[in-house]
Design a protein around this motif. Structure first.
Motif, PDB file in Angstrom:
ATOM      1  N   MET A   1      -8.602  70.875 107.536  1.00  0.00           N
ATOM      2  CA  MET A   1      -7.614  69.958 108.121  1.00  0.00           C
ATOM      3  C   MET A   1      -7.556  70.102 109.650  1.00  0.00           C
ATOM      4  O   MET A   1      -7.465  69.115 110.374  1.00  0.00           O
ATOM      5  N   ARG A   2      -7.614  71.349 110.139  1.00  0.00           N
ATOM      6  CA  ARG A   2      -7.562  71.525 111.595  1.00  0.00           C
ATOM      7  C   ARG A   2      -8.832  71.037 112.283  1.00  0.00           C
ATOM      8  O   ARG A   2      -8.784  70.615 113.431  1.00  0.00           O
ATOM      9  N   LEU A   3      -9.949  71.114 111.602  1.00  0.00           N
ATOM     10  CA  LEU A   3     -11.175  70.556 112.169  1.00  0.00           C
ATOM     11  C   LEU A   3     -11.019  69.053 112.369  1.00  0.00           C
ATOM     12  O   LEU A   3     -11.399  68.510 113.427  1.00  0.00           O
ATOM     13  N   LEU A   4     -10.450  68.375 111.387  1.00  0.00           N
ATOM     14  CA  LEU A   4     -10.192  66.941 111.513  1.00  0.00           C
ATOM     15  C   LEU A   4      -9.220  66.677 112.655  1.00  0.00           C
ATOM     16  O   LEU A   4      -9.411  65.729 113.441  1.00  0.00           O
ATOM     17  N   GLU A 122      -8.561  78.351 116.415  1.00  0.00           N
ATOM     18  CA  GLU A 122      -9.186  79.639 116.107  1.00  0.00           C
ATOM     19  C   GLU A 122      -9.538  79.770 114.637  1.00  0.00           C
ATOM     20  O   GLU A 122     -10.601  80.305 114.304  1.00  0.00           O
ATOM     21  N   PRO A 123      -8.682  79.268 113.711  1.00  0.00           N
ATOM     22  CA  PRO A 123      -9.061  79.361 112.295  1.00  0.00           C
ATOM     23  C   PRO A 123     -10.334  78.586 111.953  1.00  0.00           C
ATOM     24  O   PRO A 123     -11.004  78.891 110.968  1.00  0.00           O
ATOM     25  N   PRO A 129     -18.613  82.363 120.548  1.00  0.00           N
ATOM     26  CA  PRO A 129     -19.363  81.253 121.126  1.00  0.00           C
ATOM     27  C   PRO A 129     -19.073  79.891 120.500  1.00  0.00           C
ATOM     28  O   PRO A 129     -19.096  78.877 121.199  1.00  0.00           O
ATOM     29  N   ALA A 130     -18.810  79.845 119.201  1.00  0.00           N
ATOM     30  CA  ALA A 130     -18.525  78.556 118.558  1.00  0.00           C
ATOM     31  C   ALA A 130     -17.259  77.930 119.133  1.00  0.00           C
ATOM     32  O   ALA A 130     -17.202  76.714 119.377  1.00  0.00           O
ATOM     33  N   ALA A 131     -16.258  78.749 119.364  1.00  0.00           N
ATOM     34  CA  ALA A 131     -15.025  78.250 119.953  1.00  0.00           C
ATOM     35  C   ALA A 131     -15.253  77.793 121.398  1.00  0.00           C
ATOM     36  O   ALA A 131     -14.730  76.760 121.832  1.00  0.00           O
ATOM     37  N   ALA A 132     -16.045  78.562 122.140  1.00  0.00           N
ATOM     38  CA  ALA A 132     -16.365  78.169 123.518  1.00  0.00           C
ATOM     39  C   ALA A 132     -17.117  76.848 123.534  1.00  0.00           C
ATOM     40  O   ALA A 132     -16.884  75.991 124.398  1.00  0.00           O
ATOM     41  N   ALA A 133     -18.022  76.660 122.579  1.00  0.00           N
ATOM     42  CA  ALA A 133     -18.770  75.410 122.489  1.00  0.00           C
ATOM     43  C   ALA A 133     -17.850  74.236 122.165  1.00  0.00           C
ATOM     44  O   ALA A 133     -18.011  73.138 122.719  1.00  0.00           O
TER      45      ALA A 133
END
Length: 202
Positions: A1-4, A122-123, A129-133
């Motif tokens: 859900m947060r990705l969306l 963050e979840p 690196p994925a979060a930085a990207a």
């Protein structure tokens, strides 16, 4: 859900904003968003200012100095007519940008694209690196507002740098100083034409 939610907020809403050309530019929207984000982060217990992280500044300044020299060389080589264009032709405007750009543009952007995005999602993306990207991608996409490839590519690179710096230091102050320094370089050396649309500047 947060990705969306991330996709809808940072690509859907931002893309809609770019497409409909909202009068007044992005600064009022940024300031409103910054106010709401400060409330959210305080409730989440996030500390925005970590004075101890200022020990990272020597590294920040060294990298900025190197990039600034390279920027001067690049503009001198490929677009000499615009070298130091703004301070030469409109020194008052240049001074106003130097003073107000960090306050009304840089800090709200860092609240949104670093402090909020990296905390809220963050979840989904973790803390590496994925979060930085994800931060860099959202930051670069927002700069489609200026309608040129250079602005997007530069802000993707900058977004990655600022996100990684924030992850290492936890200090919004440090990344805001770093972001402001690069912005001042851009407006000083002759690249401001790619990042400035009057009051609509990011």
């Amino acid at each position: 859900m947060r990705l969306l939610e991330y996709v809808l907020v940072f690509f859907g809403l931002v893309g809609l904003y770019i497409a409909i050309h909202v009068p007044g530019g992005p600064i009022p929207v940024l300031l409103l968003a910054a106010g709401l984000i400060v409330v959210y982060l305080r409730r989440a217990g996030v500390r925005l200012l970590r004075a101890g992280a200022l020990r990272a500044l020597p590294g920040v300044l060294l990298l900025w100095a190197v990039v600034s020299v390279l920027a001067v060389v690049a503009v001198a080589a490929f677009d000499r007519d615009h070298l130091f264009d703004l301070p030469r032709r409109e020194p008052l405007l240049w001074l106003l940008i130097i003073v107000f750009y960090p306050l009304v543009s840089v800090y709200p952007q860092e609240l949104l694209f670093r402090a909020f995005l990296l905390r809220r999602y963050e979840p989904v993306f973790g803390t590496g690196p994925a979060a930085a990207a994800a931060s860099a991608a959202a930051f670069g996409f927002a700069h489609l507002l200026f309608g040129n490839v250079l602005a997007v590519l530069a802000t993707i690179a900058g977004g990655w740098l600022f996100a990684r710096r924030y992850q290492r230091t936890g200090s919004l102050l440090v990344v805001s100083v770093e972001h402001a320094l690069y912005g001042i370089t851009i407006f000083t050396v002759g690249l401001g034409q790619y990042f400035y649309h009057g009051a609509a500047s990011l």
